[in-house]
Write an enzyme that holds these catalytic residues in place. Structure first.
Site, PDB file in Angstrom:
ATOM      1  N   ARG A 172       0.812  -1.205   0.000  1.00  0.00           N
ATOM      2  CA  ARG A 172       0.000   0.000   0.000  1.00  0.00           C
ATOM      3  C   ARG A 172       0.857   1.271   0.000  1.00  0.00           C
ATOM      4  O   ARG A 172       0.725   2.127  -0.872  1.00  0.00           O
ATOM      5  CB  ARG A 172      -0.874  -0.049   1.248  1.00  0.00           C
ATOM      6  CG  ARG A 172      -1.662   1.166   1.580  1.00  0.00           C
ATOM      7  CD  ARG A 172      -2.298   0.962   2.955  1.00  0.00           C
ATOM      8  NE  ARG A 172      -3.215  -0.152   2.929  1.00  0.00           N
ATOM      9  CZ  ARG A 172      -4.552  -0.019   2.995  1.00  0.00           C
ATOM     10  NH1 ARG A 172      -5.089   1.179   3.121  1.00  0.00           N
ATOM     11  NH2 ARG A 172      -5.324  -1.072   2.958  1.00  0.00           N
ATOM     12  N   THR A 173       1.757   1.381   0.949  1.00  0.00           N
ATOM     13  CA  THR A 173       2.573   2.598   1.058  1.00  0.00           C
ATOM     14  C   THR A 173       3.550   2.706  -0.113  1.00  0.00           C
ATOM     15  O   THR A 173       3.757   3.774  -0.681  1.00  0.00           O
ATOM     16  CB  THR A 173       3.326   2.600   2.402  1.00  0.00           C
ATOM     17  OG1 THR A 173       2.383   2.477   3.457  1.00  0.00           O
ATOM     18  CG2 THR A 173       4.119   3.885   2.573  1.00  0.00           C
TER      19      THR A 173
ATOM     20  N   LYS B 107      24.015  -6.821   9.880  1.00  0.00           N
ATOM     21  CA  LYS B 107      25.184  -6.023  10.219  1.00  0.00           C
ATOM     22  C   LYS B 107      25.029  -4.635   9.617  1.00  0.00           C
ATOM     23  O   LYS B 107      24.655  -4.489   8.460  1.00  0.00           O
ATOM     24  CB  LYS B 107      26.447  -6.668   9.643  1.00  0.00           C
ATOM     25  CG  LYS B 107      26.735  -8.048  10.208  1.00  0.00           C
ATOM     26  CD  LYS B 107      27.998  -8.622   9.618  1.00  0.00           C
ATOM     27  CE  LYS B 107      27.895  -8.768   8.107  1.00  0.00           C
ATOM     28  NZ  LYS B 107      29.119  -9.299   7.503  1.00  0.00           N
TER      29      LYS B 107
ATOM     30  N   ARG C 158      11.520   2.148   4.390  1.00  0.00           N
ATOM     31  CA  ARG C 158      10.756   1.596   5.514  1.00  0.00           C
ATOM     32  C   ARG C 158      11.620   0.540   6.191  1.00  0.00           C
ATOM     33  O   ARG C 158      12.233  -0.300   5.516  1.00  0.00           O
ATOM     34  CB  ARG C 158       9.444   0.971   5.059  1.00  0.00           C
ATOM     35  CG  ARG C 158       8.766   0.199   6.205  1.00  0.00           C
ATOM     36  CD  ARG C 158       7.324  -0.100   5.975  1.00  0.00           C
ATOM     37  NE  ARG C 158       6.540   1.109   6.042  1.00  0.00           N
ATOM     38  CZ  ARG C 158       5.203   1.138   6.130  1.00  0.00           C
ATOM     39  NH1 ARG C 158       4.530   0.011   6.169  1.00  0.00           N
ATOM     40  NH2 ARG C 158       4.555   2.271   6.172  1.00  0.00           N
TER      41      ARG C 158
ATOM     42  N   HIS D  29       6.194   8.005  11.050  1.00  0.00           N
ATOM     43  CA  HIS D  29       5.656   7.744   9.719  1.00  0.00           C
ATOM     44  C   HIS D  29       5.143   9.104   9.219  1.00  0.00           C
ATOM     45  O   HIS D  29       3.929   9.339   9.141  1.00  0.00           O
ATOM     46  CB  HIS D  29       4.541   6.706   9.815  1.00  0.00           C
ATOM     47  CG  HIS D  29       4.088   6.146   8.494  1.00  0.00           C
ATOM     48  ND1 HIS D  29       4.608   6.580   7.278  1.00  0.00           N
ATOM     49  CD2 HIS D  29       3.162   5.204   8.188  1.00  0.00           C
ATOM     50  CE1 HIS D  29       4.005   5.918   6.305  1.00  0.00           C
ATOM     51  NE2 HIS D  29       3.143   5.083   6.813  1.00  0.00           N
TER      52      HIS D  29
END
Lengths: 319, 319, 319
Positions: free
Chosen positions: C59-60, C87, C109, C137
């Site tokens: 969606r995003t 790492k 994200r 967000h």
């Protein structure tokens, strides 16, 4: 063969030194385009470039994809599980079907040597080999040549340049392509590896061989480190990672013994702590990110060379 | 209903013979565009075409994607695992959410019959059915009609044409759509299959039925082979692959009995050694790759018909 | 800091009320563009926007992708499994490598708070935080502000507006960003949650707290429902879904007690039957699909603000 009129790029073997020089000069134009505020030209508008990667490689796929988009080509990506190509017929059907939708170039990566060449029989599209088995990775060799040429100011060739390629030569398509390209341009190439990681029939190769990296370091112009494949360890072809690093890894001590102008190169992705123990940010001579940047420009040159209509690229801007 | 003013393409059932002829004539223009040096027009610039495939099909998705790009539409692909649509609500939320971002057309494939129709209730976008369960696959039927029309030079219709569709009719959305389209254009269609693979209520279908492929061969204009779904074997609906091939597979012996002008067609992907035992490259009448090529043009015509503003396509070129 | 000259969007914390107002006014222009017949401008032509999602969110990602394409930017998506970033070095190598191909903005994200900020050290590209851990967000908060501003006709700010945010505040980056943005614009925000789902140190937050949703309902201008994460149930931080719905879910009875002008909002995807028990189609005040639509416009404004050259957007049309 002039690459301007070649249809495919399958192997460095197919290129003369003049061909390589021509592609590197074309890359100069692409670098100029990439520095524009809008780094895009309409050169390949309407051309359809399909990447067909039977082995996953986000890095190489993205580089080709970016190159194609900067020339305004349309791009499509197929991630193909290798299971669907157990039969040659099935691979042929896949190629013929995608071709029938209208493809101008396939960019192919496959785990088996020779597959890109095989595919040329089944399609009218141009084929660019993006890595086949242990065989060839010609665009990697061209971007490596371009990086050395610009960083060491060697536009006329690599005569007298000393390059060491270190690591698993036996299983490396990068090493095969690089050796051919570096040698074609006149460099003196030394392979450095444990005997288990050298190919069996090296007498054909235009190289010297050494098992002792440390004695070579001060005289090198380019130290080219290959990626260590961890699965080779399991095959007992390699000592432990720790032993490998001790003998062949780029430590701070080894980096200090390189000449100030020497380049450190790596095809990526790096195994930190194995073949590279020192932080590349601390290496004044690291050309590793230049290789990535030049990869896009070299692939633009290759695609333009294979698919372009021969117009004057320098006068093109995006409308 | 004229397809020029239709909003969705859900089923061949919704089209008259005139509608089909109109779409095939529009496809002629798309074929002309696809033969240009830059096979692209700005007709759908700024339109957003979203493919939502609840069943995977790289082939069909790519064909629609290529079609949309040649009309300069933007495209997005969603591969949706069927698990996320166990509840109707969830499917509705997915559609409403994607729609709210600004979608002009959804291209939908789903394992359940009727889902594309259901989705028309939840969005203002046009819906193109790219295959729903055993129900319909209308763009496949249109590309099949276009292939027959051009290969057999039948611009005015299929009157008197003899077409056999061979294989698992019962579970085939391709067969359902093809039967309707071929019959609408005037063809005489015969279904050839073992009784277990025929639908239960055939009296509604405008077809003849036969269990004997061999007796039909010499009189056929088109031999249309369906893909054998291996999972049907497990359900004991089919004899072994070997037996199936023996009775219904296209062998060299059967190919030799076809009329010289007869076409061999298949919706792909082919099961080599099952429904096609002879190499299609050895079939002068194979239209299988033409089907793939025409698929892009037909889907351009469908998208243009649903989303275009009615401008004169022939005068468009890419600026 | 004026967002017009900011390089990154990491947190609502970095924005003043004026910055937020400026971005919302820019969003007005983007909404106008999105209503054009061809909803596209060349503002970011040649810019390369790369989304790097270490947590999946179709969606995003799609919303940002659509936003970038409407500004004519090129887009690339990397879905990265979180395993490859155990790492910090490896994450750094990934960022440096992709950057070296020529990236103007990364949309990031990540499951860990602070990663987008960390990445700013390794690249010259702009960074847009598309959600990091429980931290921030920011584009969600901006699209929520834009939705309230337009639906409640509050162009000059949210003074006196009563907003309740209901649900798992403790683990919600949406709640953190929304609280900051709503409060910066002058709203009176009340958090409604069971004590186990409130953050430990709320005295710093510009909010009131309540455990009793029902007493608040008649006075609310906005009821903002968070998504219930089912995994919190397993941690025994939540009562059963049934109990949660009974105390905090939007039932038909609760919806009936909202003021006629009150908005119901949700960041999606909704858990039907848990936090939303009534069909949103039955809610006259649902702004949930407006949030999705505005998300594209807000992200266009953010990308233009970070990457645009400051030309007059209103005069731009797609050639």
């Amino acid at each position: 063969m002039s690459p301007r009129h070649a249809k495919h790029l399958l192997s460095i073997d197919d290129l003369t030194a003049d061909d390589i020089h021509h592609l590197l000069e074309l890359t100069d134009h692409m670098v100029e385009i990439n520095h524009r505020p809008i780094p895009k030209v309409p050169a390949l508008r309407g051309k359809n470039v399909v990447s067909l990667f039977f082995e996953d490689s986000t890095r190489t796929r993205t580089s080709f994809d970016t190159a194609a988009k900067r020339l305004s080509a349309d791009t499509m990506n197929f991630a193909v599980s290798s299971s669907s190509v157990n039969k040659g017929e099935s691979l042929r059907d896949t190629i013929e079907t995608i071709s029938a939708m209208g493809v101008d170039a396939f960019v192919i990566r496959h785990k088996s040597s020779g597959v890109p060449g095989l595919i040329t029989r089944w399609t009218d599209a141009s084929i660019v080999n993006a890595g086949d088995g242990w065989h060839q990775h010609p665009t990697q060799a061209l971007l490596d040549c371009y990086t050395i040429r610009t960083r060491l100011n060697r536009r006329d060739g690599f005569d007298g340049l000393r390059i060491a390629i270190v690591g698993d030569i036996k299983h490396s398509r990068v090493a095969r392509s690089d050796v051919q390209a570096f040698a074609a341009l006149g460099a003196h190439v030394t392979l450095v590896a444990p005997p288990t990681l050298l190919p069996p029939a090296l007498h054909d190769w235009p190289v010297a061989v050494s098992h002792d990296l440390d004695s070579l370091l001060p005289d090198l112009d380019v130290l080219y480190l290959l990626r260590v494949q961890r699965e080779r360890m399991d095959d007992a072809l390699l000592p432990s990672m720790h032993e490998y690093s001790a003998m062949y890894g780029l430590t701070a001590a080894r980096a200090a013994r390189l000449a100030p102008h020497a380049l450190v190169m790596h095809p990526g992705p790096m195994n930190r702590g194995v073949e590279i123990v020192v932080d590349p940010a601390d290496l004044p001579g690291s050309a590793i990110l230049d290789q990535v940047t030049n990869g896009v420009a070299v692939r633009m040159a290759v695609l333009f060379s294979l698919l372009g209509t021969g117009g004057d690229l320098r006068s093109e801007t995006l409308s």
